[in-house]
Design an enzyme around this catalytic site. Sequence first.
Site, PDB file in Angstrom:
ATOM      1  N   SER A  98       0.798  -1.232   0.000  1.00 40.46           N
ATOM      2  CA  SER A  98       0.000   0.000   0.000  1.00 40.46           C
ATOM      3  C   SER A  98       0.830   1.280   0.000  1.00 40.46           C
ATOM      4  O   SER A  98       0.260   2.372  -0.072  1.00 40.46           O
ATOM      5  CB  SER A  98      -0.947   0.011   1.206  1.00 40.46           C
ATOM      6  OG  SER A  98      -2.032  -0.864   0.969  1.00 40.46           O
ATOM      7  N   LYS A 101       0.042   3.730  -2.683  1.00 39.00           N
ATOM      8  CA  LYS A 101      -0.981   4.774  -2.570  1.00 39.00           C
ATOM      9  C   LYS A 101      -0.368   6.171  -2.405  1.00 39.00           C
ATOM     10  O   LYS A 101      -1.072   7.175  -2.603  1.00 39.00           O
ATOM     11  CB  LYS A 101      -1.920   4.459  -1.411  1.00 39.00           C
ATOM     12  CG  LYS A 101      -2.752   3.188  -1.593  1.00 39.00           C
ATOM     13  CD  LYS A 101      -3.725   3.007  -0.443  1.00 39.00           C
ATOM     14  CE  LYS A 101      -4.616   1.796  -0.632  1.00 39.00           C
ATOM     15  NZ  LYS A 101      -3.935   0.513  -0.313  1.00 39.00           N
ATOM     16  N   SER A 158      -6.046   3.192   4.614  1.00 37.28           N
ATOM     17  CA  SER A 158      -5.461   2.475   3.478  1.00 37.28           C
ATOM     18  C   SER A 158      -6.529   1.726   2.681  1.00 37.28           C
ATOM     19  O   SER A 158      -6.310   0.606   2.202  1.00 37.28           O
ATOM     20  CB  SER A 158      -4.377   1.494   3.955  1.00 37.28           C
ATOM     21  OG  SER A 158      -3.537   1.113   2.888  1.00 37.28           O
ATOM     22  N   LYS A 286       3.084   6.506   5.074  1.00 35.71           N
ATOM     23  CA  LYS A 286       2.226   5.423   4.574  1.00 35.71           C
ATOM     24  C   LYS A 286       2.790   4.053   4.897  1.00 35.71           C
ATOM     25  O   LYS A 286       3.969   3.768   4.665  1.00 35.71           O
ATOM     26  CB  LYS A 286       2.053   5.548   3.051  1.00 35.71           C
ATOM     27  CG  LYS A 286       0.963   4.656   2.496  1.00 35.71           C
ATOM     28  CD  LYS A 286      -0.407   5.156   2.918  1.00 35.71           C
ATOM     29  CE  LYS A 286      -1.499   4.129   2.675  1.00 35.71           C
ATOM     30  NZ  LYS A 286      -1.460   3.000   3.624  1.00 35.71           N
TER      31      LYS A 286
END
Length: 469
Positions: A98, A101, A158, A286
């Site tokens: 993730s 992202k 997320s 993140k």
Amino acid sequence: MKLKEKKSRTSKRQILRKSVASVLLLNMLCLSTVPAVALAEGQQTEATSTTPAVQQSNSSIPSVESLELKVKSAILLEPVSGQVLLNVNGDTPLPPASMTKMMTEYIVSDLVKQGKFSWDEVVTVRENASKTIGSRIFLAEGDQHTIRELYIAMAVGSANDATVALAEHVAGSEQAFVKMMNDEAQRMGMTNTYFANSTGLDIKDMPKEFQPANDKETVMSAMDAATLAKYIVTDHPDFTEFTTIQQYKFRERDTAPMVNWNYMLEANKNVTNFKQFAYEGLDGLKTGHTSRAGSCFTGTAERNGMRLISVVMGTEATKTMKAEDVRFIETRKVLDYGFNNFETKQVVAPKTTVEGTETVTVKKAKNVDVPVVTDQGVSFVIPKGADMSSLQSAVALNEETALVAPLKQGTEVGTVTYSYKVPGSDEPVEKTVKLITAQDAEKANWFKLFLRAIGDFFKDLFNGIKNLF
């Protein structure tokens, strides 16, 4: 009587001078023994230290190997200078999960900043987003939410489905958005990155009818992740508006709010379940986790005016800790390495005169020698207490034909590159700034130019005659 008094006063002054001189001499002799005594006792004073500051500093900086990082790769980057302070397999392409992202976040934020979209704009969820699995907020086809709501769900929880919904709204389809992602990666210089989707999911986990035509999976190196993070914190310094949200209730009917996967947020120091991971100054960015990628985290923290970006990839579970917790332990090691051993230091102030290039010649100017200075300051990240005497500068001036009056103050006339060899590093760190005029260069009147031309003519003539002999 007066003669005797005068002699007496003279004698007293001589005696006083001798006494003062004796005291001074005694003090000098006594003080000169202090260093020897101090060294003999194993002590050191500022006056007797013979070890350069940089050596003292370097001896205290641990090696990267001593950190015993349990990662497949790691990077520590200072975003202003771009200096890499720690690199463990940083150029190896790995599944980023993730952390992918971050690019979706960057593009959406950038388009909002440009005015092409607004945070309050309503997004209608399509089939692809509604069928997306993994971490999600269970969007149904036809649901409507603002870009801001979906962005928070992506940044905090997320949420894969929220991410796909944003991608499709921006570009028309997820694969069209993926092209935008890869184009941006190329622009940013992310040479070891390829995006297959907007979320970081493995291709097999995407809805089948929306999978890409090829089977090339998403990969990103730790260095590229740090580069992407650098663009986020530099181009969008308001990123913390979203990344520091500890929890967020997406719908009123939801039974519980989503919790930020980033346990290291400084604000978590008062949260029972997360306070063991909370890190001073940490405000982003993140996390990522898939079975193929393991656990990853791109973190950023700021202390004493210095921001650092850390990336750890491929952490695995231990007997006592889950993989997603290990990534935070390893991140702490990386960030501590930076904050404990390095500092940002301004080595050149703005509007500084460069030795050897104090002026440039400007043709047809009233005063042909015009002073020049740097247009901005120069800062490097250096080992704490390091000696900067090895700082070097190299000047590159524009062609003289371009320097013709009149010139305004602040006109660029060249560049100066400052370089510093960080002890223990193979390559010097460099920064190039502009050289600009420190004042206006006014054009001389015709009479002065006429006299100057006559002078130049006879000067050239004399030199020509001299060279004949």
